[in-house]
Write a protein that holds these residues in place. Structure first.
Motif, PDB file in Angstrom:
ATOM      1  N   ASP A  35     -34.819 -22.144  15.079  1.00 42.67           N
ATOM      2  CA  ASP A  35     -33.605 -21.381  14.786  1.00 42.67           C
ATOM      3  C   ASP A  35     -33.923 -20.254  13.807  1.00 42.67           C
ATOM      4  N   ARG A  36     -34.720 -20.573  12.777  1.00 38.85           N
ATOM      5  CA  ARG A  36     -35.098 -19.530  11.803  1.00 38.85           C
ATOM      6  C   ARG A  36     -35.945 -18.460  12.469  1.00 38.85           C
ATOM      7  N   ILE A  37     -36.894 -18.896  13.302  1.00 37.03           N
ATOM      8  CA  ILE A  37     -37.785 -17.919  13.939  1.00 37.03           C
ATOM      9  C   ILE A  37     -36.969 -16.979  14.824  1.00 37.03           C
ATOM     10  N   VAL A  38     -36.093 -17.535  15.630  1.00 36.39           N
ATOM     11  CA  VAL A  38     -35.329 -16.692  16.568  1.00 36.39           C
ATOM     12  C   VAL A  38     -34.344 -15.803  15.800  1.00 36.39           C
ATOM     13  N   HIS A  39     -33.649 -16.393  14.852  1.00 35.49           N
ATOM     14  CA  HIS A  39     -32.657 -15.625  14.090  1.00 35.49           C
ATOM     15  C   HIS A  39     -33.329 -14.498  13.308  1.00 35.49           C
ATOM     16  N   CYS A  50     -36.035 -12.949  14.126  1.00 37.57           N
ATOM     17  CA  CYS A  50     -36.414 -11.894  15.084  1.00 37.57           C
ATOM     18  C   CYS A  50     -35.196 -11.025  15.409  1.00 37.57           C
ATOM     19  N   TYR A  51     -34.043 -11.661  15.637  1.00 40.60           N
ATOM     20  CA  TYR A  51     -32.832 -10.870  15.898  1.00 40.60           C
ATOM     21  C   TYR A  51     -32.561  -9.921  14.728  1.00 40.60           C
ATOM     22  N   VAL A  92     -42.098 -20.182   6.808  1.00 33.71           N
ATOM     23  CA  VAL A  92     -41.179 -19.537   7.752  1.00 33.71           C
ATOM     24  C   VAL A  92     -39.807 -19.357   7.088  1.00 33.71           C
ATOM     25  N   ALA A  93     -39.372 -20.378   6.351  1.00 33.75           N
ATOM     26  CA  ALA A  93     -38.066 -20.274   5.689  1.00 33.75           C
ATOM     27  C   ALA A  93     -38.065 -19.131   4.677  1.00 33.75           C
ATOM     28  N   ASP A  94     -39.127 -19.023   3.868  1.00 30.89           N
ATOM     29  CA  ASP A  94     -39.210 -17.933   2.876  1.00 30.89           C
ATOM     30  C   ASP A  94     -39.208 -16.574   3.569  1.00 30.89           C
ATOM     31  N   VAL A 133     -37.072 -11.374   5.806  1.00 32.32           N
ATOM     32  CA  VAL A 133     -36.832 -10.483   6.949  1.00 32.32           C
ATOM     33  C   VAL A 133     -35.340 -10.116   7.004  1.00 32.32           C
ATOM     34  N   CYS A 134     -34.479 -11.080   6.685  1.00 32.16           N
ATOM     35  CA  CYS A 134     -33.031 -10.780   6.721  1.00 32.16           C
ATOM     36  C   CYS A 134     -32.701  -9.753   5.629  1.00 32.16           C
ATOM     37  N   GLU A 135     -33.320  -9.933   4.472  1.00 39.16           N
ATOM     38  CA  GLU A 135     -33.042  -9.008   3.363  1.00 39.16           C
ATOM     39  C   GLU A 135     -33.555  -7.602   3.711  1.00 39.16           C
ATOM     40  N   LEU A 136     -34.764  -7.519   4.230  1.00 41.09           N
ATOM     41  CA  LEU A 136     -35.340  -6.201   4.575  1.00 41.09           C
ATOM     42  C   LEU A 136     -34.549  -5.549   5.711  1.00 41.09           C
ATOM     43  N   ALA A 137     -34.092  -6.363   6.656  1.00 46.97           N
ATOM     44  CA  ALA A 137     -33.334  -5.807   7.791  1.00 46.97           C
ATOM     45  C   ALA A 137     -32.014  -5.212   7.320  1.00 46.97           C
ATOM     46  N   GLY A 138     -31.474  -5.772   6.234  1.00 49.25           N
ATOM     47  CA  GLY A 138     -30.174  -5.303   5.733  1.00 49.25           C
ATOM     48  C   GLY A 138     -30.255  -3.975   4.986  1.00 49.25           C
ATOM     49  N   ARG A 139     -31.468  -3.553   4.655  1.00 50.10           N
ATOM     50  CA  ARG A 139     -31.587  -2.298   3.895  1.00 50.10           C
ATOM     51  C   ARG A 139     -31.390  -1.099   4.810  1.00 50.10           C
TER      52      ARG A 139
END
Ligand SMILES: Cc1cc2nc3c(=O)[nH]c(=O)nc-3n(C[C@H](O)[C@H](O)[C@H](O)COP(=O)(O)OP(=O)(O)OC[C@H]3O[C@@H](n4cnc5c(N)ncnc54)[C@H](O)[C@@H]3O)c2cc1C
Length: 495
Positions: free
Chosen positions: A386-390, A392-393, A443-445, A450-456
């Protein structure tokens, strides 16, 4: 009304490849098996692209349970020679192309908007896409020939949990009643045991939230032709990008394109539901056309395509139950839950579940405790995938983020493959390194990052470089494929 009474050691519910193979293996260890299917074969099923892990697991199952007729399906070359009538497609690896809405695909010399990861060395040893109507029917026929009692077009009218379970079936007016000490639920989305036991739906805990619109088509052009016509250098590709699970990636979703040897193509858009909720004013076919029209190069690829069956549109794809197994029952992984087709993990995961369950049943000792371990394993594996797929999205819009974070999937898959090949895999290790706490923590870290960087708004090149180097440093076992190496320019040969 006739009433028939049966003897069963184990009942398998659902006769997809998962249920039929479970039934076949159970028969091989000497159990009386009843296999129940509400429909019949051949039948359409989605979920077609296998992987090296799937093929290794299938090979190990065929060796362990003495199923030489299954073994040829584990590589493209032997499949094609032995069973030319069972349709399949050639899969040399995974290819990803970054599409931008309203713009034609624009190939670059540095391949920064592409990612190709080879999964095998050549066509002979390649993986396959499974035309499920043919493949599932084959598995079912093997199970029946081995002596499995098969009930198709059958409704389960009573399923009462106890020691043993009580079953009543209705098949075309004929009533069948029996008891069975153990049940395997392989009904996929049918969730038969979950409803009998009133197991809680646990999908609220999943991060991934997607839906799909898909079909089977004829007349789909090869992407490589278009790519070359746009100026792309396919000579740099480690394999033919169409002989692959071809992914078109875009902001908020992606598309799979899987080609079979008869030129039938399975294709589907998978969409972030938050970004793209269903527009009820469009039916499935109209929505399909509207997605094609957003991406000029994909539209060109599908310009001459004809669907051979109605386009299907789903609601949320993700589902998972709070329980996967108990004292005298178990669900296969695909019945326990499903996440998303990204990176094609479903078949391999299901096979790894079958391996584990069969080992538990064959051994016969500490069944309750080992089913508990199986259940904990599935929870961990769904959490990891779930973390890996999310993640990537989250990275889809900034393709480099996606290609960097996706390396965790390839690292987990490659490491698991090597361990299987070298005899270092214990069947109870489960799927994709989820038993490795350090891998899961990393992977969790990196998922958080990745979520934080994607939000920038803007991705700072230094931050990106740091992220890439941290992901690279975390790849286990010396990173033999050179994942994350900028010198590879997103083109990874088989290693
Ligand atoms: C959109 C999508 C794309 C996917 N793409 C991929 C991919 O590319 N690669 C990959 O590895 N995996 C993929 N998957 C996952 C893959 O589909 C599954 O791993 C696979 O289908 C599991 O097979 P199975 O035999 O366990 O279940 P199924 O194929 O779902 O079979 C379940 C059987 O149970 C029967 N059944 C249901 N209810 C009952 C009942 N009440 N009584 C009796 N029988 C019942 C059904 O009729 C069916 O025959 C995808 C899944 C989806 C949804």
């Amino acid at each position: 009304m006739a009433v028939k009474v049966l003897d069963a050691d184990i009942v398998v519910i659902g006769s997809g490849f998962g249920g039929s193979l479970t039934a076949l293996c159970a028969r091989r260890i000497g159990l009386n098996v009843v296999l129940i299917e509400r429909g019949g074969h051949p039948r359409f099923a989605i979920g077609e692209s296998s992987t090296p892990l799937a093929n290794l697991a299938l090979r190990q199952i065929s060796d362990r349970y003495d199923l030489p007729r299954i073994a040829p399906l584990t590589q493209y070359g032997s499949w094609r020679r032995t069973y030319p009538e069972i349709m399949r497609g050639l899969k040399r690896g995974f290819s990803y192309f970054h599409q931008v809405a309203e713009k034609p695909f624009s190939p670059r010399d540095d391949h920064a908007n592409e990612l190709l990861v080879a999964a095998n060395p050549d066509d002979e040893h390649a993986d396959t896409h499974w035309l499920r109507a043919d493949v599932d029917h084959f598995f079912l026929k093997e199970a029946v020939s081995a002596g499995v009692s098969y009930f198709d077009q059958t409704e389960i009218t009573t399923l009462a949990h106890g020691d043993p379970w009580q079953f009543s079936l209705n098949r075309d007016g004929e009533q069948v009643r029996f008891e069975a000490p153990f049940v395997v639920d392989a009904s996929g989305g049918g969730g038969v045991v979950a409803s009998a036991l009133e197991i809680e739906d646990d999908r609220a805990r999943l991060l991934t939230n997607s839906r799909t619109v898909y079909g089977h088509f004829t007349g789909v052009r090869r992407w490589r032709e278009l790519y070359e016509a746009l100026g792309g250098k396919s000579a740099d590709h480690p394999f033919d990008c169409d002989a692959a699970a071809l992914h078109h990636i875009f902001d908020g979703g992606w598309m799979w394109v899987l080609r079979f040897d008869n030129d039938l193509v399975s294709a589907g858009f998978v969409l972030d539901r938050k970004r793209y909720p269903i527009d009820e004013s469009l039916d499935a076919a109209a929505e399909w056309s509207s997605w094609l029209s957003r991406f000029p190069s994909i539209q060109e690829q599908f310009a001459g395509a004809e669907p051979i069956r109605p386009i299907v549109r789903t609601g949320r794809l993700q589902r998972v139950w709070s329980r996967a197994a108990g004292r005298n029952w178990a669900m296969l992984p695909y019945t326990f839950g499903f996440l998303d087709p990204l990176h094609s993990s479903g078949i391999a995961h299901n096979l790894s579940g079958i391996e584990r369950l069969m080992a538990i049943l064959e051994d016969g000792r500490n069944i309750t405790e080992r089913l508990g371990q199986y259940e904990r394993g599935l929870h961990a594996e769904f959490g990891l995938m779930d973390r890996i797929v999310h993640g990537c999205y989250a990275g889809f819009a900034k393709f480099k983020l996606m290609t960097t974070f996706a390396m965790h999937y390839f690292a987990g898959a490659h490491t698991s493959e090597h361990r299987r090949r070298d005899g270092r895999h214990d069947v109870h290790d489960g799927f994709l390194m989820a038993h490795d706490a350090s891998f899961c923590r990393t992977v969790a870290d990196h998922h958080t990052r990745v979520c934080e960087l994607a939000g920038r708004k803007r991705l700072d090149p230094d931050d990106m470089a740091r992220f890439l180097s941290d992901v690279a440093a975390s790849i286990p076992e010396g990173n033999p494929a050179g994942l994350c190496d900028p010198a590879k320019r997103n083109m990874y040969e088989y290693a």
